[in-house]
Design a protein around this motif. Structure first.
Motif, PDB file in Angstrom:
ATOM      1  N   VAL A  64       1.514   2.266   3.592  1.00 53.92           N
ATOM      2  CA  VAL A  64      -0.161   1.986   2.657  1.00 53.92           C
ATOM      3  C   VAL A  64      -1.405   2.239   3.436  1.00 53.92           C
ATOM      4  O   VAL A  64      -2.169   2.782   3.102  1.00 53.92           O
ATOM      5  CB  VAL A  64      -0.156   0.564   2.061  1.00 53.92           C
ATOM      6  CG1 VAL A  64      -1.054   0.440   1.285  1.00 53.92           C
ATOM      7  CG2 VAL A  64       0.940   0.496   1.266  1.00 53.92           C
ATOM      8  N   GLU A  65      -1.351   1.994   4.668  1.00 51.26           N
ATOM      9  CA  GLU A  65      -2.394   2.279   5.717  1.00 51.26           C
ATOM     10  C   GLU A  65      -2.606   3.709   5.749  1.00 51.26           C
ATOM     11  O   GLU A  65      -3.708   4.072   5.692  1.00 51.26           O
ATOM     12  CB  GLU A  65      -2.387   1.418   7.049  1.00 51.26           C
ATOM     13  CG  GLU A  65      -2.245  -0.188   6.646  1.00 51.26           C
ATOM     14  CD  GLU A  65      -3.275  -0.343   5.708  1.00 51.26           C
ATOM     15  OE1 GLU A  65      -4.505  -0.228   5.754  1.00 51.26           O
ATOM     16  OE2 GLU A  65      -2.906  -1.292   4.682  1.00 51.26           O
ATOM     17  N   ASP A  66      -1.470   4.635   5.921  1.00 44.34           N
ATOM     18  CA  ASP A  66      -1.978   5.797   5.960  1.00 44.34           C
ATOM     19  C   ASP A  66      -2.149   6.570   4.853  1.00 44.34           C
ATOM     20  O   ASP A  66      -3.019   7.221   4.624  1.00 44.34           O
ATOM     21  CB  ASP A  66      -0.556   6.440   6.419  1.00 44.34           C
ATOM     22  CG  ASP A  66      -0.407   7.868   6.980  1.00 44.34           C
ATOM     23  OD1 ASP A  66      -1.282   8.126   7.750  1.00 44.34           O
ATOM     24  OD2 ASP A  66       0.167   8.716   6.531  1.00 44.34           O
ATOM     25  N   LEU A  67      -1.750   5.894   3.765  1.00 49.26           N
ATOM     26  CA  LEU A  67      -2.111   6.433   2.381  1.00 49.26           C
ATOM     27  C   LEU A  67      -3.843   6.158   2.134  1.00 49.26           C
ATOM     28  O   LEU A  67      -4.388   7.022   1.851  1.00 49.26           O
ATOM     29  CB  LEU A  67      -1.525   5.698   1.262  1.00 49.26           C
ATOM     30  CG  LEU A  67      -1.835   6.030  -0.035  1.00 49.26           C
ATOM     31  CD1 LEU A  67      -1.798   7.482  -0.553  1.00 49.26           C
ATOM     32  CD2 LEU A  67      -1.124   5.121  -1.209  1.00 49.26           C
ATOM     33  N   ARG A  68      -4.009   5.021   2.737  1.00 43.53           N
ATOM     34  CA  ARG A  68      -5.567   4.655   2.349  1.00 43.53           C
ATOM     35  C   ARG A  68      -6.514   5.760   3.285  1.00 43.53           C
ATOM     36  O   ARG A  68      -7.347   5.829   2.955  1.00 43.53           O
ATOM     37  CB  ARG A  68      -5.622   3.316   2.862  1.00 43.53           C
ATOM     38  CG  ARG A  68      -6.656   2.302   1.991  1.00 43.53           C
ATOM     39  CD  ARG A  68      -7.102   0.967   2.330  1.00 43.53           C
ATOM     40  NE  ARG A  68      -5.882   0.322   2.316  1.00 43.53           N
ATOM     41  CZ  ARG A  68      -5.714  -0.269   1.142  1.00 43.53           C
ATOM     42  NH1 ARG A  68      -6.399  -0.217   0.046  1.00 43.53           N
ATOM     43  NH2 ARG A  68      -4.596  -1.210   1.110  1.00 43.53           N
ATOM     44  N   ALA A  69      -5.852   5.824   4.562  1.00 45.95           N
ATOM     45  CA  ALA A  69      -6.572   6.558   5.420  1.00 45.95           C
ATOM     46  C   ALA A  69      -6.854   7.954   4.755  1.00 45.95           C
ATOM     47  O   ALA A  69      -7.670   8.792   4.913  1.00 45.95           O
ATOM     48  CB  ALA A  69      -5.957   6.612   6.599  1.00 45.95           C
ATOM     49  N   LYS A  70      -5.782   8.438   4.228  1.00 49.14           N
ATOM     50  CA  LYS A  70      -5.782   9.771   3.726  1.00 49.14           C
ATOM     51  C   LYS A  70      -6.339   9.990   2.203  1.00 49.14           C
ATOM     52  O   LYS A  70      -6.438  11.266   1.658  1.00 49.14           O
ATOM     53  CB  LYS A  70      -4.341  10.506   3.730  1.00 49.14           C
ATOM     54  CG  LYS A  70      -3.966  10.733   5.054  1.00 49.14           C
ATOM     55  CD  LYS A  70      -2.272  11.183   5.409  1.00 49.14           C
ATOM     56  CE  LYS A  70      -2.249  11.353   6.962  1.00 49.14           C
ATOM     57  NZ  LYS A  70      -0.785  11.165   7.046  1.00 49.14           N
ATOM     58  N   ALA A  71      -6.452   8.970   1.505  1.00 45.91           N
ATOM     59  CA  ALA A  71      -6.712   9.033   0.189  1.00 45.91           C
ATOM     60  C   ALA A  71      -8.338   9.256  -0.021  1.00 45.91           C
ATOM     61  O   ALA A  71      -9.093   8.144   0.203  1.00 45.91           O
ATOM     62  CB  ALA A  71      -6.331   8.006  -0.556  1.00 45.91           C
ATOM     63  N   ASP A  72      -8.853  10.636  -0.018  1.00 47.66           N
ATOM     64  CA  ASP A  72     -10.103  10.824   0.005  1.00 47.66           C
ATOM     65  C   ASP A  72     -10.134  11.486  -1.424  1.00 47.66           C
ATOM     66  O   ASP A  72      -9.463  11.788  -2.209  1.00 47.66           O
ATOM     67  CB  ASP A  72     -10.629  11.522   1.181  1.00 47.66           C
ATOM     68  CG  ASP A  72      -9.821  12.993   1.314  1.00 47.66           C
ATOM     69  OD1 ASP A  72      -9.388  13.480   0.243  1.00 47.66           O
ATOM     70  OD2 ASP A  72      -9.868  13.358   2.441  1.00 47.66           O
TER      71      ASP A  72
END
Ligand code: PLP
Ligand code: PLP
Lengths: 513, 495, 513, 495
Positions: free
Chosen positions: A209-217
């Motif tokens: 989820v953290e990686d997702l959050r980071a990539k979700a732009d």
């Protein structure tokens, strides 16, 4: 006592001979209907410059030769009616013959796709009803039956996503996919002109989820997810994931290949997905046919519905059904004013023959039955996993992630490779000698020597037990002599084939004289 | 236990014990968050017994008028050809019907060999050296060919003849948007232009193709039934691109495989990639699918082909065998760099195709082609002889042709339907092209005898006579005698 | 190089398990339609004293289990679509699937036999047309389609003969049959209450005319003959034989099992036969089904026609068809006045499903095609015979009689037994390892170690060559080591079975718990 | 070369050379005397293409009204039960469809095991320890049982209940003439007699059976649908024969296998030999055949059974296997002393039977029986409620029952047919018994729902109301309202 000559297995003895190598010039099966119209000068019918000079070198065989040939080679196939087929991600569930009977009724099978709607009301009603059922199962309000298979549904979904964003004046170019995603997901993204950005998998096998959050732009158009994912695990963070994705204005795409785990239990729409594709040839038991046909309807949320492909099945107040081409672009002309549809994805209305079967399945099982199917699929997978543990298999083939699983599970062959010196491929090939179709191997990619097992709900406990026994036996045998598995199989029509040579100098058709 | 499952209460107890859970519910509770669980039963009808499902499906079928129940001349992409009985038998054999894609070649030699044979047959038919093992169907095969062109030369323009099937055109447009390519349509010649009518306009074709043209695409025969000068179109496409350093555009033809016994094969006409709808080859109508798409090409495109390809090899003991080959093209290996996203294709339908071609055989495909030519010619002349009917074009046709009716097609069709005849496809409803108003596309398969054609002629003549004229708005009374041109002496023309 | 574990063939490894040994209590495939009428006290519906107490112990299996089971055991069968099946006297010709398709049309397959004639006109016309075609092929004017198979046709024929003689006030009790006759011939005679008298075979393999003449007395009701006979030889004295038989007032019966030799070439009626039975499942390609269904229509001459079974298909002047029960005896009552019919031989009108197939066959081939079929059948038999000679087989397996043959031929395995020390049975079993169905063995009885070969017209020259090669190979192998054939087969799902034990303590059903 | 043959001119030349003849003709000339050769072509229509044969057969089928096209209540020996789709698939598999009788057991284990399983199922159903692998069909099975009795005790009389299916009675008579036996018919009880009506008259039954009675034969349920007291009939037959030193007659029952989930099995009722029509078990109607006849018996009759019997054994390596056993009974071994002349039987149909029984299963056959009981009861009461209709008897019935109409059955049937309903079998047309005039036999399979039965009730009531009364000759106008008993107050009776 009895003399035993050197035995070559009957099917091994029969060397592969193609239909082109059979027969003899002048033989035939076809008898042409009579020429009942006046003979006309050939040049008038079709001038010589358009004419074929040499007939195509098709086979010259009698009807009995054709039957023998194809019945004969059919015996060189393993199939679902002959044994257990736990091919992960493929949902090899029983194919009821009722469906074949229904689909073969002339009113379905010999119905022309351009029959006037008034005279195809049964077909349109069937499609309408199927759409309704798929909508209810997925928890999403709108359905298009058009896509021809899962990956075609994915293409439709990503194009819808593009259309959605473009219509809002945005040009988003990234599509997120977890590294466990099926190959069709990234391949589709590229074909739809977008770019794949991988999202990591966390220690529990879910989306990081953290990686997702980071990539979700704001450049992200879509996240494509399978849930349960290809590890057979239901992502516990699905609501949070949906929030993140929706938070940046992207769509959430559900790869429905694993729907068999959750029918009547949990719905993609309720999880927050905008677009779902179904594999009617998996969850809804359309027979696979050795590589198709399939059918990949999509269900979507309101916001992407305006972009759905044409035509759509509609119903008027009188209860009459029709095909709505209203949003279709004309001939080769410009889009019709007001149409937001992405257009067509193929000819006609989709793989109707598959709809008949899927619909028959849904009506046979009913809501309860679909839920029971999913529950039993999950039960069978967990039982097989437990049974393998009981048999001591886990030592060599541990579960890659988690404790329990949904409808399938992924084992890692890493320890087996190290300790027993056989690879997942060897195990798979040795299973062939035991009369089982092997699980999916080497997928998902992030699991070392992966073995992906999907028993499905239509298998009996006895079959699962026998399969677990076979695995245990092969591991024990490898402990004694790994060479046996490494050289397996022995009892198949052909033994291990040289795939490298095949790719290096491809021979992809029969040489003809 | 419900339909098709087998877990008895005893099984369930033993299985739960082995898993180490107290109930089935627990397995789900431990995995699926409560928030996304469906807290109710699915709102679907209850399950039915086998006979009840059958009756329901039969009742639905009974509300369709199939080619079994009327005299049908519908075509426009799918055709009511006769499917020999042995195909049903083979397609229904468990061994062909129920396996997955052949991922384990040792136990899939049957299916793999069928693919290999299918590829051979398609190569022979098209005169091209390379074929895959099938794609979905016709129009999406055209789109797939467009993607191949993109991968091949990276250019942006797809020049397309308006003679392509409208579904192919529309599908190509949909996909091209994804590919980031532009679709440029080249019109057909019309009555007013010189030369052949109803074919891709050679000047416009040449003019449309430029150095940024990735592919030039036409249909043979075209949607209106006209035989195109395929060789000329290919040659024009290649020279039109001029001395483009990156080479000529990819020439793509959408072909109708059943015509290729009599029609010059694309490989002989300079075509690079031939695609098409496989349904005429031993597949049922099925209200439009499943069928299969054929996809053949020149050697240089081999490693950019979409879909499965079966290749020949040997096993460890030297036995001949077949495998899926060149898999590095494919999505499961190459992922986002794959040449296509296709996974499940149409293997069973392609089996129908190759069995059909074996059944027709080398001589049969020519004989069948000749029969189609003769009956289609007969039908075209007979129908064009009706007052108020004319040929849309006078190009040669194989088993389908377009007519222009001087009457509303929908009204005429409704009248024919009442007589149990479906005279063909209302083209305007498909293309939405204004110039296609009044155009009827009539398909003649080998199942339509001379007597059937004569009946169509009679019924269509009656229907037109009874329908308002499109051009003049004049009304003929429903009881007026059908008119044949040149027969005016026999009966007075209605006022 | 590669390690090879001890291999048991896959089909041999699967030990036979019956459907009764599968499943588990409570499993099921059937879902009962809903009880949509009011529930009624069980005692009212069916009093307890009529009721079954314990349900029959039928299998308890799921639908997927049934499919796997029967598909699985089907693979333990050899069949005509899988290979050459030169079973003499059985005419294993190609079974076109067109026939199955036509017979499955609901208008044929779901037509009730007691449908009113006006609403079964298609079926009656088909029967009428088939009768006409069989009449033309046999050269005899009247046909009854009723008998269920060849031997049933024989029974009809002998009962007709009895009725014919009885009607003339004669009680003849002998039926002559050559010693080459098929077993059904004498068995039928006994069932019809008459006595078998054997006629000798002459040195050429035909009827010993002198012996016939000696035995043909006024007690003889009938001579039953097969022509070509079971040696595959056409009796050159047929006209003389007919004269002798007719001379004593007896009827001449034609066992039509070998009709495939003479269709369109020579007709039993023209040879002087009074009664012919057809085996639609041989000459007219009704599939054999592993032992039926068959169909055995009879065609007869005028003099025996009055005794034909009821009902008959009739046609009135308007062209409408009907079933004539006119000659039927009533319920259980006395014969109707004037009726000479022998009565019924079975329920309803015969095996109509077989009529559809046979009729489809006749319409597909036409007169020409039937003749071509017979010519090719004879050509193939003679070619195979010649080919075996070329291969040196004749030394060990000489033709029992004659030089040429009709559609089949009989070899004697006597020399093979003496010189190579293998019996015909051994040869047959070794052929199984070569993937061929063996010829008929040990019939006709008067040929030592008989081997009766009927290739049929639908086989290719390549197949005949391969079969000849296999025979030659087996003989050569036996020359080296006869034990190999004596212990054959090796590659079949089971090897030689103990038939003696089976008959001694018969176990003819699965023990159930 | 014509259809299905493969001899090319090159093949022919090579083959003739090998044979050593100059022509094909020569082979025939050397063997068939000129005098018996057909000097002309067969006078048959020319051969047709596959599609033309199909169209012809389809056109014929279209002139039949099958149970697919009308609401049919026909029975009387064959029934429109639902045949599950998996049976079609299995019966069409080449491996089951195309082999001959299993003469080579090593390569026929599939078929042999099916026979063994079939025998097991039939033994279970009938409660008898021995079954063969099938005989032709029902009525001839009765005749075959009569022959077994003759072989068993050599007596001359066959005592037969009039409740036997008329085809069975007629077939038995035809065969008995050959066997040299006499058939003695025992009437059913009628309304005027005491006790149960419509069943084999117990006194007459006992009286008819004497020391020269070879077999006593009855049907359960009988032809008119009535459940017989099978145990009593058996017991009576055995005691009626008295202290006959040679033992009692063979008690033979013709049973309907689909009723045996609810009905006491013949083995429990003192029956020695049970025979019956197998069609209800997974076989299609096929206008009367092919189906199969079941044949089961007590142990002592094993070596006198007709037909094939599969037996269990082992192979040389000890593997379980199956063979045709007790072949010394059969014609190919025993010839004129065989227990029957049967050779080709009904293996494929028997496969359908055992697959059907496996599909129904242990519980299903009871559930189905209960459903049939309930719907049949409902239908019988509903129909007997129509004015002009009464039950022929009031015995329990399973899925068929006889009614007496106060109107001409043919006329009533014609009226029903116009409404798309076939109300059942006109019994008199089958039995020719005068007392059966006006009797209609109505069958209710599980394919007939309550709604279907209600429709029948309505249509039959309308038809009877519109038809002349048989008994009184009174005419009701075609427009009269249908009458239900007890509803007379609602509408005046027509004059
Ligand atoms: C997870 C997943 N997604 C997508 C697909 C592609 O589906 P299809 O083969 O129907 O195109 C598959 C098929 O294997 C799959 O397993
Ligand atoms: C010569 C001969 N006569 C009669 C028969 C009996 O025919 P059926 O099996 O149809 O009863 C056969 C069958 O093998 C036969 O070969």
């Amino acid at each position: 006592m009895s003399a035993t000559p050197a035995i070559e297995l009957p099917l091994q003895r029969q060397r592969a001979t193609t239909i082109f190598q059979k027969g003899s010039p002048g033989r035939r099966a076809f008898v042409c209907p009579e020429l009942d119209v006046p003979a006309v000068d050939p040049e008038t019918l079709l001038p010589a410059r358009f004419r074929r000079v040499e007939p195509p070198r098709l086979p010259e065989v009698s009807e009995p030769e054709i039957v023998r040939h194809y019945v004969g080679i059919s015996k060189r196939n393993f199939d679902l009616d002959s044994g257990f087929y736990p091919l992960g991600s493929c949902t090899m569930k029983h194919n009821p013959r009722l469906h074949e009977r229904a689909a073969a009724l002339p009113g379905h099978a010999r119905l022309h796709p351009l029959q006037d709607s008034e005279r195809a009301q049964g077909a349109l009603e069937l499609m309408w009803n199927l759409q309704g059922a798929l909508s209810e199962i997925s928890g999403l309000p709108h359905v298009s039956l058009q896509p021809s298979a899962g990956s075609h549904g994915e293409l439709a979904g990503v194009l819808l996503t593009r259309a959605y964003h473009e219509d809002r004046g945005e040009t988003r170019y990234k599509v997120l996919t977890p590294d466990t995603a099926h190959g069709t997901n990234p391949a589709t993204v590229t074909m739809a002109g977008l770019e794949v950005v991988k999202v990591a998998t966390n220690a529990d096998g879910g989306v990081d989820v953290e990686d997702l959050r980071a990539k979700a732009d704001r450049d992200v158009a879509c996240l494509m997810l399978t849930n349960p994912n290809t590890l057979g695990l239901f992502d516990p963070n699905i609501s949070e994931i949906a929030e993140i994705v929706h938070g940046v204005g992207a769509t959430l795409y559900y790869d429905g290949a694993n729907l068999n785990a959750v029918m009547g239990i949990s719905r993609p729409g309720d999880m927050g997905f905008d677009i779902v594709h179904f594999n009617l040839h998996k969850s809804f038991t359309q027979p696979h046919g050795g590589g198709g046909p399939g059918s990949g309807p999509i269900a979507v949320s309101e916001r992407v519905a305006p972009y759905l492909p044409v035509p759509m099945v509609v119903r008027d107040e009188s209860g009459a059904f029709d095909l709505d081409y209203g949003r279709e672009r004309s001939g080769g002309q410009e889009e019709r004013p007001g149409s937001k549809s992405i257009g067509r994805l193929r000819g006609f209305h989709g793989n109707y023959g598959c709809f008949v079967r899927a619909y028959a399945y849904i009506r046979s099982l009913g809501g309860d039955g679909l839920k029971d199917a999913s529950e039993t699929a999950v039960l069978n997978a967990n039982y097989l996993l437990a049974r393998l543990r009981q048999k001591g298999v886990a030592e060599f083939l541990p579960l890659a992630y988690g404790e329990l699983c949904m409808h399938e599970f992924v084992l890692s062959g890493g320890p087996m490779k190290r300790d027993l010196e056989i690879k997942t491929l060897d195990l798979a090939k040795r299973l062939l000698d035991h009369g089982f179709h092997p699980p999916t191997v080497y997928f998902p990619l992030l699991v070392e020597e992966a073995l992906m097992v999907e028993p499905t709900e239509t298998e009996t406990k006895e079959t699962l037990d026998a399969f677990a026994d076979a695995i245990a036996e092969i591991l024990a045998e490898a402990g004694d002599d790994p060479e046996i598995a490494r050289s397996a199989p022995y009892t198949t029509p052909v033994r291990r084939l040289d795939e490298v040579a095949a790719a290096k100098r491809p021979v992809i058709r029969q040489a003809l004289s | 236990m419900s339909r098709y499952t087998a877990t008895t209460p005893e099984d369930l107890a033993a299985m739960l014990a082995a898993i180490g859970v107290g109930s089935l519910r627990e397995i789900f509770d431990r995995q699926i968050p409560a928030g996304v669980r469906l807290g109710r039963e699915l709102n679907l009808p209850d399950g039915l017994s086998e006979q009840d499902v059958y009756e329901h499906l039969r009742a639905l079928a009974a509300r369709n008028v199939s080619a079994e129940e009327e005299l049908s001349f519908l075509g426009a992409g799918m055709y009511d050809h006769y499917v020999p009985a042995l195909i049903d038998m083979l397609m229904e054999r468990s061994e062909f019907l129920t396996p997955y894609t052949p991922y384990q070649p040792e136990i899939s030699q049957g299916g793999l060999q069928v693919m290999f044979e299918y590829q051979t047959a398609i190569c022979e038919l098209t005169g091209l050296p390379v074929s895959n093992a099938s794609v979905y169907e016709g129009p999406s095969a055209v789109a797939a060919a467009g993607y191949l062109a993109k991968l091949h030369n990276g250019r942006r323009r797809l020049v397309v003849s308006a003679g392509l099937h409208p579904h192919s055109l529309q599908t190509l447009r949909t996909n091209a948007h994804g590919y980031g390519m532009e679709v440029v349509e080249v019109p057909l010649t019309t009555g007013s232009a010189g030369g052949a009518h109803g074919v891709t306009d050679p000047e416009e074709w040449a003019a449309a193709i430029d150095a940024d043209t990735s592919a030039a695409i036409f249909a043979q025969p075209n949607f209106y039934g006209a035989v195109e000068d395929a060789a000329a179109l290919s040659a024009a496409a290649k020279s039109a691109a001029g001395d483009n350093a990156r080479g000529a555009p990819v020439v793509i033809a959408q072909v109708d495989p059943i015509t290729l016994g009599v029609l010059s094969p694309p490989g002989d006409c300079g075509v690079d990639v031939a695609v098409g709808e496989g349904q005429p080859l031993g597949n049922r109508l099925d209200f439009g699918g499943p069928s299969f798409g054929l996809f053949a090409a020149r050697e240089e495109y081999l490693r950019r082909m979409p879909g499965r390809i079966a290749g020949e090899t040997v096993d460890v003991d030297g036995r001949r065998g077949f495998v899926l080959t060149l898999q590095t093209r494919e999505q499961h290996i190459r992922r986002e760099r794959a040449t296509s996203n296709i996974c499940t294709a149409q293997a069973l339908n392609a089996l129908g195709g190759v069995v059909y071609l074996s059944w027709l055989g080398r001589r049969g495909i020519v004989e069948l082609g000749e029969l189609l030519l003769a009956r289609t010619h007969y039908a075209r002349e007979a129908l064009a002889g009706i007052d108020g009917v004319e040929k849309l074009h006078s190009q040669p046709v194989i088993r389908e042709f377009a007519l222009r009716l001087d009457a509303d097609v929908a009204a005429v069709k409704a009248r024919c339907a009442a007589a149990g005849v479906n005279p063909g496809v209302d083209v305007h409803a498909l293309t939405h092209r204004p110039e296609d108003a009044g155009v009827l596309l009539v398909a003649i398969t080998e199942r339509r005898s001379r007597a059937d054609i004569d009946r169509l002629t009679q019924v269509l003549a009656d229907a037109i006579a009874a329908t308002d004229r499109r051009s003049t708005g004049e009304t003929t009374s429903a009881t007026a005698q059908p008119q044949r041109k040149g027969m005016a002496t026999e009966a007075a023309m209605p006022a």
